[in-house]
Design an enzyme around this catalytic site. Structure first.
Site, mmCIF file in Angstrom:
data_model
loop_
_atom_site.group_PDB
_atom_site.id
_atom_site.type_symbol
_atom_site.label_atom_id
_atom_site.label_comp_id
_atom_site.label_asym_id
_atom_site.label_seq_id
_atom_site.Cartn_x
_atom_site.Cartn_y
_atom_site.Cartn_z
ATOM 1 N N ARG A 1 47.132 102.514 83.127
ATOM 2 C CA ARG A 1 45.936 102.962 83.827
ATOM 3 C C ARG A 1 45.429 101.821 84.703
ATOM 4 O O ARG A 1 45.622 100.650 84.379
ATOM 5 C CB ARG A 1 44.847 103.371 82.834
ATOM 6 C CG ARG A 1 45.249 104.477 81.869
ATOM 7 C CD ARG A 1 44.145 104.745 80.859
ATOM 8 N NE ARG A 1 44.497 105.815 79.929
ATOM 9 C CZ ARG A 1 45.120 105.628 78.769
ATOM 10 N NH1 ARG A 1 45.459 104.394 78.395
ATOM 11 N NH2 ARG A 1 45.404 106.650 77.978
ATOM 12 N N LYS B 1 42.728 102.455 75.804
ATOM 13 C CA LYS B 1 41.448 103.002 75.363
ATOM 14 C C LYS B 1 41.236 102.716 73.879
ATOM 15 O O LYS B 1 42.171 102.779 73.091
ATOM 16 C CB LYS B 1 41.413 104.513 75.614
ATOM 17 C CG LYS B 1 41.378 104.888 77.093
ATOM 18 C CD LYS B 1 41.269 106.388 77.269
ATOM 19 C CE LYS B 1 41.144 106.762 78.742
ATOM 20 N NZ LYS B 1 41.017 108.221 78.941
ATOM 21 N N HIS C 1 46.119 106.370 89.918
ATOM 22 C CA HIS C 1 46.631 107.290 88.901
ATOM 23 C C HIS C 1 47.857 108.051 89.389
ATOM 24 O O HIS C 1 48.645 108.551 88.580
ATOM 25 C CB HIS C 1 45.534 108.266 88.477
ATOM 26 C CG HIS C 1 45.415 108.403 86.988
ATOM 27 N ND1 HIS C 1 45.153 107.331 86.151
ATOM 28 C CD2 HIS C 1 45.551 109.477 86.166
ATOM 29 C CE1 HIS C 1 45.115 107.743 84.896
ATOM 30 N NE2 HIS C 1 45.362 109.036 84.877
ATOM 31 N N ARG D 1 50.841 106.345 88.148
ATOM 32 C CA ARG D 1 51.010 106.646 86.718
ATOM 33 C C ARG D 1 51.624 108.041 86.553
ATOM 34 O O ARG D 1 52.542 108.239 85.751
ATOM 35 C CB ARG D 1 49.644 106.560 86.028
ATOM 36 C CG ARG D 1 49.616 106.905 84.537
ATOM 37 C CD ARG D 1 48.221 106.584 84.006
ATOM 38 N NE ARG D 1 47.919 107.197 82.735
ATOM 39 C CZ ARG D 1 48.217 106.675 81.547
ATOM 40 N NH1 ARG D 1 48.875 105.531 81.486
ATOM 41 N NH2 ARG D 1 47.870 107.280 80.430
ATOM 42 N N HIS E 1 48.688 108.014 75.616
ATOM 43 C CA HIS E 1 47.893 109.231 75.474
ATOM 44 C C HIS E 1 47.571 109.478 74.004
ATOM 45 O O HIS E 1 48.450 109.389 73.147
ATOM 46 C CB HIS E 1 48.655 110.448 76.012
ATOM 47 C CG HIS E 1 48.670 110.533 77.502
ATOM 48 N ND1 HIS E 1 49.625 111.233 78.208
ATOM 49 C CD2 HIS E 1 47.834 110.012 78.440
ATOM 50 C CE1 HIS E 1 49.388 111.141 79.501
ATOM 51 N NE2 HIS E 1 48.305 110.404 79.668
ATOM 52 N N TYR F 1 53.097 117.063 82.429
ATOM 53 C CA TYR F 1 54.223 116.608 83.243
ATOM 54 C C TYR F 1 55.482 117.438 83.020
ATOM 55 O O TYR F 1 56.505 117.195 83.652
ATOM 56 C CB TYR F 1 54.511 115.132 82.957
ATOM 57 C CG TYR F 1 53.333 114.247 83.266
ATOM 58 C CD1 TYR F 1 52.912 114.060 84.579
ATOM 59 C CD2 TYR F 1 52.612 113.621 82.252
ATOM 60 C CE1 TYR F 1 51.809 113.276 84.866
ATOM 61 C CE2 TYR F 1 51.514 112.832 82.534
ATOM 62 C CZ TYR F 1 51.117 112.664 83.842
ATOM 63 O OH TYR F 1 50.023 111.889 84.128
#
Length: 300
Positions: A142, A166, A231, A234, A257, A266
């Site tokens: 990210r 995150k 992004h 990514r 994720h 995807y």
């Protein structure tokens, strides 16, 4: 009370800086909406319902943003209950809207290579900008992770990077030899710094700055700047890995994720593949139809 809640989210829930900023903004917007004679501890379910009804009617707020606002208020009122400030949460029967389904922007290998090539033409910042593009694409990280990336997180001898994602969760991300080569060229000229991409104004480069860099390079490379953002790189490597047959759970781990459903986007077949498949298998295509009727597909 809001500041106390945000402090709780930061320390106890270990939420990211960007999430905390969003939570603060959501709560400020809600409090601005409330009439002056209604205090936060006296909010009722009807106040919540009217607030979101107003948002839907008077703004272009996306479904994903509305869902986040609902979550913000839900967490906030649960916090007030835990602090014995209120007894029950006013958020009941508030339905979250269905999030928009969309296929993300992505770049081809040729477009990424072209952007790196164009970036290198800048004598002053070329190596830095090329390294940014190469790392975003090669690692799939990210932009927020890239901005705060420290030199100590690089493991160049192993061709990998320790990425802090995150919730401060660390993951090991392999990086291609080409990206490592571009990174090494940049590191040769980098002055003493803690962060890989330092900034004059602050400790490290900002997300907005990275976005502007990419769009400017895209324009110089004659690539549609509207589809070029951090992004998108990514998305591009994620789509490439999925289409190459990589197990979805491995792609999930690679991208960091939390939910595999996020990675599953995807698996959608991209538009070029649809066109190729139609041309190959459609009964009116050139390869499968008798005579010249196959030319119709090209004209549709």
């Amino acid at each position: 009370m809001v500041e106390k809640f945000l402090k709780y989210c930061k320390i106890e829930l270990n939420l990211s800086k960007n999430t905390l900023i969003a939570y603060k903004k959501d709560l400020e917007n809600f409090m601005e909406y409330l009439p002056s004679d209604i205090e936060i501890v006296n909010v009722k379910n009807t106040d919540i319902e009217n607030y979101f009804l107003t948002i839907k009617q008077n703004s272009k707020c996306r479904a994903s943003s509305i869902c986040r606002k609902i979550s913000t208020l839900s967490h906030f009122f649960k916090f007030l209950i835990s602090e014995n400030i209120i007894n029950t949460s006013p958020i009941i029967n508030i339905q979250k809207p269905k999030k928009e389904s969309h296929i993300p922007h992505f770049l081809t290998d040729e477009e990424v290579a072209k952007m790196i090539e164009v970036a290198k033409e800048d004598e002053k910042n070329g190596k830095k900008h090329a390294a940014i593009i190469a790392l975003l694409f090669a690692s799939g990280m990210r932009v927020s992770e890239l901005c705060v990336l420290k030199i100590s997180q690089l493991e160049i001898d192993k061709s990998q990077i320790r990425v802090i994602g995150k919730g401060n969760k660390e993951r090991i991300v392999p990086v291609s030899n080409n990206a490592i080569s571009i990174l090494n060229e940049y590191l040769e000229d980098l002055q003493s710094s803690i962060f890989l991409f330092p900034s004059v104004r602050s400790n490290h480069i900002s997300r907005i700055h990275v976005g502007n860099i990419l769009k400017n390079i895209a324009k110089m490379a004659n690539i549609d700047a509207k589809k070029v953002h951090p992004h998108a790189l990514r998305h591009s490597i994620a789509l490439k890995l999925v289409n190459s047959g990589m197990d979805l759970r491995l792609v999930q781990e690679f991208l960091g994720h939390k939910d595999i459903s996020t990675t599953a986007i995807y698996t959608h077949v991209n538009s070029k593949e649809i066109v190729d498949l139609v041309k190959k298998y459609h009964p009116m295509s050139k390869d499968n139809a008798e005579g010249n009727d196959g030319n119709l597909v090209k004209n549709l």
